[in-house]
Enzyme design. Structure first.
Site, PDB file in Angstrom:
ATOM      1  N   LEU A 296      11.083   1.133   7.256  1.00 55.20           N
ATOM      2  CA  LEU A 296      10.456   1.626   6.035  1.00 55.20           C
ATOM      3  C   LEU A 296      11.153   2.926   5.637  1.00 55.20           C
ATOM      4  O   LEU A 296      11.430   3.773   6.493  1.00 55.20           O
ATOM      5  CB  LEU A 296       8.965   1.900   6.268  1.00 55.20           C
ATOM      6  CG  LEU A 296       8.236   2.332   5.003  1.00 55.20           C
ATOM      7  CD1 LEU A 296       8.030   1.150   4.062  1.00 55.20           C
ATOM      8  CD2 LEU A 296       6.908   2.990   5.321  1.00 55.20           C
TER       9      LEU A 296
ATOM     10  N   GLU B   2      12.000   2.611  14.294  1.00 52.96           N
ATOM     11  CA  GLU B   2      11.029   3.599  13.795  1.00 52.96           C
ATOM     12  C   GLU B   2       9.758   3.443  14.606  1.00 52.96           C
ATOM     13  O   GLU B   2       9.700   2.632  15.535  1.00 52.96           O
ATOM     14  CB  GLU B   2      10.760   3.366  12.305  1.00 52.96           C
ATOM     15  CG  GLU B   2      10.185   1.989  12.005  1.00 52.96           C
ATOM     16  CD  GLU B   2       9.983   1.724  10.522  1.00 52.96           C
ATOM     17  OE1 GLU B   2       9.697   2.663   9.774  1.00 52.96           O
ATOM     18  OE2 GLU B   2      10.092   0.538  10.128  1.00 52.96           O
TER      19      GLU B   2
ATOM     20  N   LYS C 195       6.497  -1.911   1.866  1.00 51.10           N
ATOM     21  CA  LYS C 195       5.311  -1.363   2.543  1.00 51.10           C
ATOM     22  C   LYS C 195       4.136  -2.320   2.355  1.00 51.10           C
ATOM     23  O   LYS C 195       3.192  -2.070   1.604  1.00 51.10           O
ATOM     24  CB  LYS C 195       4.985   0.045   2.021  1.00 51.10           C
ATOM     25  CG  LYS C 195       4.075   0.831   2.946  1.00 51.10           C
ATOM     26  CD  LYS C 195       4.081   2.290   2.586  1.00 51.10           C
ATOM     27  CE  LYS C 195       3.010   3.100   3.306  1.00 51.10           C
ATOM     28  NZ  LYS C 195       3.202   3.200   4.759  1.00 51.10           N
TER      29      LYS C 195
ATOM     30  N   TYR D 120       0.831  -1.198   0.000  1.00 54.06           N
ATOM     31  CA  TYR D 120       0.000   0.000   0.000  1.00 54.06           C
ATOM     32  C   TYR D 120       0.863   1.245   0.000  1.00 54.06           C
ATOM     33  O   TYR D 120       2.076   1.167   0.197  1.00 54.06           O
ATOM     34  CB  TYR D 120      -0.964  -0.002   1.193  1.00 54.06           C
ATOM     35  CG  TYR D 120      -0.320   0.245   2.551  1.00 54.06           C
ATOM     36  CD1 TYR D 120       0.442  -0.732   3.179  1.00 54.06           C
ATOM     37  CD2 TYR D 120      -0.473   1.458   3.200  1.00 54.06           C
ATOM     38  CE1 TYR D 120       1.020  -0.507   4.423  1.00 54.06           C
ATOM     39  CE2 TYR D 120       0.094   1.701   4.444  1.00 54.06           C
ATOM     40  CZ  TYR D 120       0.834   0.722   5.050  1.00 54.06           C
ATOM     41  OH  TYR D 120       1.419   0.948   6.272  1.00 54.06           O
TER      42      TYR D 120
HETATM   43  N1  PLP Z   1       7.383   3.712   9.128  1.00 52.05           N
HETATM   44  C1  PLP Z   1       6.286   2.945   9.090  1.00 52.05           C
HETATM   45  C2  PLP Z   1       6.324   1.582   9.700  1.00 52.05           C
HETATM   46  C3  PLP Z   1       5.115   3.411   8.464  1.00 52.05           C
HETATM   47  O1  PLP Z   1       4.012   2.636   8.405  1.00 52.05           O
HETATM   48  C4  PLP Z   1       5.107   4.727   7.924  1.00 52.05           C
HETATM   49  C5  PLP Z   1       3.916   5.264   7.270  1.00 52.05           C
HETATM   50  O2  PLP Z   1       2.875   4.675   7.211  1.00 52.05           O
HETATM   51  C6  PLP Z   1       6.281   5.481   8.004  1.00 52.05           C
HETATM   52  C7  PLP Z   1       7.396   4.939   8.608  1.00 52.05           C
HETATM   53  C8  PLP Z   1       6.333   6.863   7.415  1.00 52.05           C
HETATM   54  O3  PLP Z   1       6.427   6.793   6.032  1.00 52.05           O
HETATM   55  P1  PLP Z   1       5.918   7.967   5.100  1.00 52.05           P
HETATM   56  O4  PLP Z   1       6.646   9.198   5.531  1.00 52.05           O
HETATM   57  O5  PLP Z   1       6.296   7.542   3.745  1.00 52.05           O
HETATM   58  O6  PLP Z   1       4.445   8.074   5.320  1.00 52.05           O
END
Ligand code: PLP
Length: 287
Positions: free
Chosen positions: A207, A182, A149, A33
């Site tokens: 991620l 994270e 993701k 996603y």
């Molecule tokens: N880390 C995780 C596990 C996430 O699910 C998300 C966003 O859903 C992020 C980091 C932040 O990513 P982004 O800045 O691309 O939304």
């Protein structure tokens, strides 16, 4: 107004929209996603999210279901039809529908594409950023491919629920070495004792946050030193500032980690300034 969802090329009332019970996303979590922030009715950080979508799909051998251009049209149309000015647009692509079997379907099936959009409360988000949020820490017990993701979010769901149970906004995940990886749905940052902005490097099992990447740019342009270098929970608790980034929360100051206030327990000036700078740039570059 009823919300509308895009499902495989058609817009349907969300309450009536659905996919097959044999969809591999539903049965096996076999899909990925993306989430774009919507600002002023447009897609923020569009390029970064498309690039990561293509990478996530490639890593699990699902073909891109349509061109970027066609996807952009579908995303924008979902935003428009749901009258979202400020909020998020969510895209899910699964391997498609096939008789349940762990291995990929023997004959090629079309990926399932679902897009939904929803409005957020910009004033409430600004009010939250003005007071800051709290996080709890939890062991990072996810799989080894957090760079993808995927819709397999069970460990993230459990961590987030634990945070909610403790009245916290987010759970920071901590690896076996005691280093923060994270958040359950965001990337983790501190401003350390030397005034250096630190966030985990992408060689680690995290991620590759699109907001994170943009903010590295924004922060460096603003003259801050940014290091993609891990930090411990103890370092975070002793930091000058802490904050998180993500397409949902954008840049959000953190004022408490577990039972420890961060600095004086108020949002830090670096996080607050970066939130404004990030939003300004995201609005300007949204498509
Ligand atoms: N880390 C995780 C596990 C996430 O699910 C998300 C966003 O859903 C992020 C980091 C932040 O990513 P982004 O800045 O691309 O939304």
């Amino acid at each position: 107004m009823s919300r509308l969802a895009y499902v495989n090329g058609r817009f349907l009332r969300q309450a009536e929209a659905g996919v097959s019970i044999e969809d591999r996303g539903y049965q096996l979590g076999d899909g990925v996603y993306e989430v774009w922030a919507v600002m002023d009715g447009k897609l923020a950080d569009a390029e970064g999210h498309f690039a990561r979508l293509e990478r996530s799909l490639g890593e699990i051998s699902i073909p891109m279901p349509m061109s970027r251009a066609a996807l952009t049209v579908a995303l924008r149309e979902t935003v428009r039809r749901n009258r979202v000015r400020y909020g998020i647009v969510y895209l899910q692509v699964t391997r498609g529908v096939a008789r349940r079997d762990h291995a990929f379907p023997g004959v090629a099936v079309a990926p399932t594409v679902v897009i939904t959009a929803r409005s957020g409360d910009a004033a409430a988000a600004e009010a939250r950023a003005a007071v800051g949020v709290s996080v709890i820490t939890r062991p990072d017990d996810r799989w080894a491919r957090c760079d993808i993701k995927t819709v397999n979010l069970l460990p993230n769901v459990l961590a987030k629920q634990a945070a909610k149970g403790e009245g916290a906004f987010e759970a920071w995940l901590v690896d076996k070495d005691g280093l923060v990886t994270e958040g359950a749905s965001s990337n983790a940052w501190i401003v350390d004792a030397n005034g250096v902005l630190r966030t985990r490097d992408t060689g680690a099992n995290i991620l590759r946050g699109v907001t994170r990447l943009s903010l590295i740019d924004v922060a460096r342009e603003a003259g801050y030193t940014v290091e993609e270098r891990p930090f411990t929970v103890a370092e975070a608790k002793a930091a000058r500032e802490a904050f998180l980034t993500g397409a949902g929360a954008l840049v959000m100051p953190i004022v408490r980690i577990d039972d420890s206030p961060v600095a004086n327990g108020h949002p830090g000036e670096v996080a607050t300034a970066l939130r404004s700078a990030y939003i300004r740039r995201a609005v300007e570059s949204a498509i």
